[in-house]
Design a protein around this motif. Sequence first.
Motif, short mmCIF file in Angstrom:
data_model
loop_
_atom_site.label_atom_id
_atom_site.label_comp_id
_atom_site.label_asym_id
_atom_site.label_seq_id
_atom_site.Cartn_x
_atom_site.Cartn_y
_atom_site.Cartn_z
N GLY A 17 35.10 30.74 25.41
CA GLY A 17 35.26 31.50 26.65
C GLY A 17 35.21 30.68 27.92
O GLY A 17 35.23 31.24 29.01
N SER A 18 35.17 29.36 27.81
CA SER A 18 35.08 28.49 28.98
C SER A 18 36.24 27.51 29.02
O SER A 18 36.61 26.93 27.99
CB SER A 18 33.76 27.71 28.95
OG SER A 18 33.76 26.71 29.95
N ALA A 19 36.78 27.30 30.21
CA ALA A 19 37.86 26.33 30.40
C ALA A 19 37.32 24.97 30.85
O ALA A 19 38.08 24.10 31.24
CB ALA A 19 38.87 26.86 31.41
N GLU A 20 36.00 24.78 30.78
CA GLU A 20 35.42 23.46 31.08
C GLU A 20 35.98 22.43 30.09
O GLU A 20 36.46 22.80 29.02
CB GLU A 20 33.90 23.54 30.97
CG GLU A 20 33.24 24.36 32.04
CD GLU A 20 33.46 23.79 33.43
OE1 GLU A 20 33.28 22.57 33.63
OE2 GLU A 20 33.85 24.57 34.33
N PRO A 21 35.92 21.16 30.44
CA PRO A 21 36.47 20.13 29.54
C PRO A 21 35.94 20.29 28.11
O PRO A 21 34.75 20.57 27.89
CB PRO A 21 35.98 18.82 30.16
CG PRO A 21 35.87 19.14 31.62
CD PRO A 21 35.37 20.56 31.66
N CYS A 22 36.85 20.13 27.17
CA CYS A 22 36.51 20.29 25.76
C CYS A 22 37.48 19.47 24.93
O CYS A 22 38.43 18.91 25.44
CB CYS A 22 36.54 21.76 25.34
SG CYS A 22 38.14 22.56 25.54
N ALA A 23 37.22 19.41 23.64
CA ALA A 23 38.08 18.65 22.74
C ALA A 23 38.15 19.36 21.40
O ALA A 23 37.19 20.00 20.95
CB ALA A 23 37.55 17.24 22.53
N GLN A 24 39.31 19.24 20.79
CA GLN A 24 39.51 19.73 19.43
C GLN A 24 40.06 18.58 18.61
O GLN A 24 41.03 17.93 19.00
CB GLN A 24 40.49 20.89 19.42
CG GLN A 24 40.83 21.35 18.02
CD GLN A 24 41.78 22.53 18.03
OE1 GLN A 24 41.36 23.65 17.90
NE2 GLN A 24 43.06 22.25 18.21
#
Length: 83
Positions: A17-24
Amino acid sequence: QRVNVTVRSGLPMVLSGSAEPCAQLVVSSIGVVGTAEQNQRHSARFFDVLMAQLGLGPERIVIRFYPLEPWQIGKNKTVMTFL
């Protein structure tokens, strides 16, 4: 020779639910991923590298494991079954 990496930075992503930096990270392999025990060991190592290199917390990273069969990967005009 048996590892390929694709990096796609700057993609819009939402995680939990967050558009903060992330990685997949998507990991597919023949005979290396597939069991919970194997993937737990791989996961710990991948998380360590991703957290250190990207500066992300573990809650901003998700890893998907896909076990493959040799006939599902084409290489050198054939499939891995025959290599």
